[in-house]
Scaffold this motif. Sequence first.
Motif: not given
Length: 150
Positions: A140-150
């Motif tokens: 969850r943490r990896l996916l959310l931080t990735f999505l926040a950067q796009r």
Amino acid sequence: MNIEVANESGTEVDSTEIVALARYVLDSLHIHPLSELSVVLVTTQTMSDLHLRWMDEPGPTDVLSFPMDEMLPGREGSQEAPGLLGDVVLCPDVAATQAQAAGHSTAEELLLLTVHGILHLLGFDHAEPAERDQMFDLQRRLLLTFLAQR
């Protein structure tokens, strides 16, 4: 990082975003930049065949992971050896069904499954409750931080 996406599913997917996410996950987990990963998108029939052959379970599943080298997440500042992570196999048709049930897009489900598959390649599992909590929190943490950067 060499990340290859092979779409054999017949479904249109954003392979550029899958590569970007995979690179983000592997960088975040300090995997050597010369390591290799393969992501393959397959039909429901192909996934059913793989699921039966390798897991002895009938019917298609959403994601399967086939590790090559036994790689584990590194630590910041450590110099881990490069390796072949293995293959993450995704089924867009199963992902579409799950996405609809969860109330988000198929593209988002495929990204979630990509992270999930990569974590399996790196030794994470969810058979026990404590393992499940650790893996799903990291996922969850990896996916959310990735999505926040796009």
